[in-house]
Design a protein around this motif. Sequence first.
Motif, short mmCIF file in Angstrom:
data_model
loop_
_atom_site.label_atom_id
_atom_site.label_comp_id
_atom_site.label_asym_id
_atom_site.label_seq_id
_atom_site.Cartn_x
_atom_site.Cartn_y
_atom_site.Cartn_z
N ASP A 175 2.45 2.70 0.19
CA ASP A 175 1.27 1.91 -0.17
C ASP A 175 1.58 0.44 -0.43
OD1 ASP A 175 2.65 2.19 -2.53
OD2 ASP A 175 0.99 3.09 -3.67
N GLY A 176 2.84 0.03 -0.29
CA GLY A 176 3.21 -1.36 -0.48
C GLY A 176 3.49 -1.75 -1.91
N PHE A 177 3.40 -0.79 -2.85
CA PHE A 177 3.64 -1.11 -4.25
C PHE A 177 5.09 -1.57 -4.43
CE2 PHE A 177 4.20 -0.28 -8.80
CZ PHE A 177 3.01 -0.79 -9.31
N ASP A 178 5.31 -2.50 -5.39
CA ASP A 178 6.65 -3.04 -5.60
C ASP A 178 7.68 -1.93 -5.79
OD1 ASP A 178 5.82 -5.65 -5.42
OD2 ASP A 178 5.52 -5.91 -7.58
N ALA A 190 1.93 3.65 -11.90
CA ALA A 190 1.04 3.05 -12.89
C ALA A 190 0.73 1.61 -12.49
CB ALA A 190 1.70 3.09 -14.27
N GLY A 191 -0.54 1.23 -12.61
CA GLY A 191 -0.96 -0.12 -12.26
C GLY A 191 -1.42 -0.26 -10.82
N SER A 205 -4.31 3.29 -3.64
CA SER A 205 -3.11 4.11 -3.48
C SER A 205 -3.44 5.59 -3.50
CB SER A 205 -2.11 3.77 -4.60
OG SER A 205 -1.58 2.48 -4.42
N ASP A 206 -4.54 5.96 -4.18
CA ASP A 206 -4.93 7.37 -4.17
C ASP A 206 -5.34 7.82 -2.77
OD1 ASP A 206 -7.13 5.69 -4.28
OD2 ASP A 206 -8.18 6.80 -5.85
#
Length: 417
Positions: free
Chosen positions: A198-201, A132-133, A160-161
Amino acid sequence: MSTASWPPVRALTAAAACAASLLAVCGPAVADGPNGIDDLRGARSAPNENLLDGHGVQFLPRPGLSEPPRISALSWMVTDLGSHRVLAARDAHRPLPPASTLKTLFALTVLPKFAQGEVRTVSSADLAGIAAGSSLAGIKEDMPYRVADLWHGVFLSSGSDAVHALAAMNGGWGKTIDDMQATADRLGARDTTVESADGFDTPGQFSSAYDLSLFGQAGLTNRDFANLAATKRAWLPEDGGADAYGIQNTNRLLVGSHGVAPYDGLIGVKNGYTSHAGNTLVAAARRGGRTLLVTVMNPRSGTGNAVYEEARALLDWGFEAAPRAVGVGVLPAPAPERRAPGTERAAHPAPLTAVRQASAARPAGDRGDVLLWSFSAAGVVALAGMGTALWWRRRQPVGPEGGGPEVRGPEDEGRES
């Protein structure tokens, strides 16, 4: 030694003396100020240990060379890609969350595996698990996309998709993370731990300005990567149609948006942002035949465009400083990538030999002088040798008794007489 051997010895000695004198006269002159552009007596010599392992700003001052700008980023690095010299850095190996700049490593890992024209019909399973986000490119289920479309979604929209769809093609999210870690290890990126493609936290995920510079440098040797990183706008899908829409690169320094003027000569690479990582940016620019790569991580000034303006300041300083700066380290040249059979080959520059690397590390204005001096020296020696040989030959009597010209067999072909 017989007396007959002395004339050639005297002639060769004289020729050598003349050659040495000419070489001394023709040698490269020291110019450009009291120390000269090649005279490093006015600068500190780099110690044996790698300065990039130190804390704080790393920079070797020289007379007439300005210091790097003082910026608020927790970590940054400026690299001259032509010579691989790191011109200056701050806490280059400090582990920090990379945000979407980690997509450079994702691209290095997955981009070579699939041809750009290959088609993927995206399924709901492909898009499962998006946090999410996350930023999205707008990839839709049950719709066919060319691989090139998905990569536009990665590079321009930081979607990210699009990453999830390509990771599914690569065998899944977990396998892609493992593959990315293997790529980082192969490149020598010792500060990078991959937990999210994707590098997301994600807890435990880190990289550094040094490692992101490695990824940016390696990516720019890949034609597809370089083209995607420099693309400002595209249609998704590119073929158009009723469902197509335009997307614009979110790198403000590339396109000029949100109050940021585009940087002259910028050729990419990738920006990122999360609430934990702050703003991150890997940016490359080319001017006058020189390419610089700047990585900036988490500016603390509090202004929305700080990452772009601080990168701009570092690029400006780098282009001014590069001809005279002494490097504080070297970014290893990337090894040729391994591509899957059937995919389009990317263009790679020939690796520099040790001699070319040493030449590239010298200020650009000096290399022509060195080459000219080297050819002049070779010419002087050759002329001296030819003159000596002709003089000695004329001094010898012709005939068997005088030891005239020897008869050479096939094994002597190519030997100087």
